[in-house]
Write an enzyme that holds these catalytic residues in place. Structure first.
Site, PDB file in Angstrom:
ATOM      1  N   ASP A 344      11.051  -4.815 -31.786  1.00  0.00           N
ATOM      2  CA  ASP A 344      10.342  -4.378 -30.580  1.00  0.00           C
ATOM      3  C   ASP A 344       9.753  -3.000 -30.868  1.00  0.00           C
ATOM      4  OD1 ASP A 344       9.611  -3.912 -27.754  1.00  0.00           O
ATOM      5  OD2 ASP A 344      10.930  -5.600 -27.342  1.00  0.00           O
ATOM      6  N   HIS A 367       6.787  -3.103 -32.780  1.00  0.00           N
ATOM      7  CA  HIS A 367       5.672  -3.128 -31.829  1.00  0.00           C
ATOM      8  C   HIS A 367       5.012  -1.768 -31.697  1.00  0.00           C
ATOM      9  CE1 HIS A 367       7.338  -6.969 -29.634  1.00  0.00           C
ATOM     10  NE2 HIS A 367       7.109  -7.138 -30.929  1.00  0.00           N
TER      11      HIS A 367
END
Length: 537
Positions: A344, A367
């Site tokens: 993430d 991310h």
């Protein structure tokens, strides 16, 4: 007359010789400068019968064993910043007894003190200098019963070591190297702990893998809460063993071992953060490695004065919601010289954060570095004064991103992204005021305002879209500036390249961009009153 003088001279010479035969010359050596004898070496003692009592008085110290030099402490981990007390051998069985340090020379060993010469008075014990006060007590978890075999539950030993350090203050809890400690959910809690406690992590801490240890689900595994001047540092590892949760969440898992799958199904759906700091001041995390957390790896909530450096965080690219570092309601935070690879956001900055400085960080996979999502469920969110600079991103989903939910209130302001190198990043620059992680989200009018965002020297390659500015109709983005943005496409199979996208985004291009971002509205949005948003924050 001459015979009388010769006789007197001879008589005086005889008297002088008699007197000299009774004088103790204190080990003087004829024809050499005087120097004190040091204790005989162990090899010499073996040759002379191991220094038996009653040997010559000239062998000073031969009637007591030679002192053993103390063990040298290992070098401090990382670059030593914030390092308070090196790992030392365990204190006496009484953990509260102070440790008297030995005087050391440059090599780390005790300097042997030569005995003072004496004139026939026998051997006197040499006077030792008064020891200085120790910097702080050291509490080794092994001394409190920890086994360190990776199987036995060492939670209570860790709690006991912390309790002793908590009472002492300015002390060190040591997790020694080359051992693996199984520790269940644990909280190292204040506010009644004395300040400035160092948690010296040189070994490995592993999370339990049985569902029973987690009950119906916990939000964190290792927690430090309501402390002042707490540091965790060293060369050790925190291993969350999050595969238990990832596999349970993976609908594509096609393993044939039914027993293995049943064990995963017993794990609670609430997944814990590996290491969390809450309500604390002057926090340092340095040198350690955090791997395979079930969810977020390192979280700071309601903290002020945070320093993270030389830290490594790692989990697989497909591990769900495994943010690297998560910041919430925290101020005056510095993150630098750190490697982040996760499933993430490498760094996630949430509401209530201000004065955040991130630099010299490697991110990927993951991310990217994100502010938000903010304003979920119509909440107020305020973030200000964020700098992200000198960052490398490799094969991340996004680069630098601001994301907010529809319906929120508040303001994101004074954000600077500078010197960001991206390589095969899907979308390097994103502002998204329509963020939604569900299949559908209802359209709402209000939004968290975004103002004053600088993009400087964002360079590298992208695989889907270089820039995506999707701003609210009711609260357009303002004060967006771009300087030295050069992003070139890389053709990846099954990825379709798109042009820059802008919606209700206002600002200025200080230099031409690659590719051209013609969709940005120059100037300021009409009727946009930022003062009302400032009043909210």
């Amino acid at each position: 007359m001459k015979l009388r003088v010769k006789g007197l001279g001879l008589l005086l010479l005889l008297v002088l010789l008699a007197l000299c035969s009774t004088i103790d010359v204190c080990d003087a050596r004829r024809g050499k400068h005087w120097r004190p004898r040091s204790s005989p070496s162990s090899s010499l003692l073996r040759k002379k019968g191991k220094g038996k009592k009653g040997s010559s008085n000239r062998q000073h110290g031969s009637n007591r064993p030679s002192p053993k030099p103390p063990l040298s402490p290992p070098p401090s981990p990382g670059n030593g910043k914030g390092y308070q007390s090196p790992y030392q051998p365990s204190p006496s069985p009484s953990p509260n007894a102070p440790v008297s340090p030995s005087p050391v020379n440059g090599s780390g060993h005790a300097s042997p003190k030569s005995p003072t010469p004496n004139c026939g008075k026998g051997n006197q014990p040499s006077s030792r200098p008064t020891p200085t006060s120790p910097q702080g007590a050291v509490f080794n978890v092994v001394d409190f019963g920890a086994k360190g075999d990776g199987v036995s539950d060492d939670t209570k030993a860790f709690e006991a070591a912390w309790a002793a350090a908590c009472k002492q203050g300015a002390s060190t809890v040591v997790v020694p190297s080359e051992l693996e400690f199984l520790v269940g959910p644990i909280s190292f809690s204040g506010p009644y702990c004395k300040p400035n406690i160092l948690f010296q992590l040189d070994g490995t801490i592993v999370a339990p893998t049985s569902a029973k240890a987690w009950g119906s689900g916990l939000l964190q595994w290792i927690e430090f809460t309501k402390l002042n001047g707490v540091s965790i540092q060293g060369n050790g590892i925190i291993n969350g063993r999050g595969q238990q949760w990832w596999t349970y969440s993976d609908t594509d898992d096609d393993k044939d071992d039914d027993t293995y799958d049943v064990e995963f199904e017993r794990m609670p759906q609430v997944k814990p953060t590996a290491l969390r700091f809450y309500g604390s001041f002057n926090v340092v995390v340095a040198g350690i490695t955090i791997v395979n957390s079930s969810q977020c790896h390192l979280k700071f909530d309601s903290c002020q004065g945070v320093m993270v450096h030389d830290v490594t965080i790692s989990s697989p690219e497909n591990s769900l919601n495994t943010d690297g570092i998560h910041l919430q309601n925290s101020k005056d935070v510095s993150i630098h010289h750190t490697n982040l690879a996760c499933g993430d956001d490498c760094v996630s900055i949430q509401t209530g954060c201000s004065n955040i400085n991130i630099h010299n960080v490697n991110c990927g996979p993951g991310h990217g570095i994100s502010i938000g999502g903010l304003g979920r469920d119509n909440t107020k969110a305020c973030v200000s004064n964020v700098t992200v600079r000198d960052v490398n991103m490799f094969r991340t989903m996004t680069g630098v991103r601001i994301k907010t939910w529809q319906g929120g209130l508040g303001l994101v302001q004074d954000v600077r992204f500078s010197n960001i190198q991206v390589s095969e990043v899907q979308t390097p620059i994103i502002i998204d005021q329509f963020y939604c992680d569900k299949r559908t989200c209802s359209n709402q009018t209000s939004a968290v305002a975004i103002s004053g965002v600088q993009y400087e020297n964002i360079r590298g390659t992208f695989t889907i879209k270089p820039v995506h500015f999707a701003c609210s109709d009711s609260s357009p983005c303002s004060g967006i500036t771009l300087t030295g943005v050069q992003l070139r496409p890389v053709q990846i199979p099954h990825y379709r390249l798109n042009d820059p996208f802008c919606w209700q985004a206002f600002g200025e291009l200080y230099t031409p961009t690659v590719p051209p971002i013609a969709c940005l509205h120059l100037g300021k949005p009409a009727g946009n009153n930022l003062q009302s948003y400032h009043d909210l924050c």
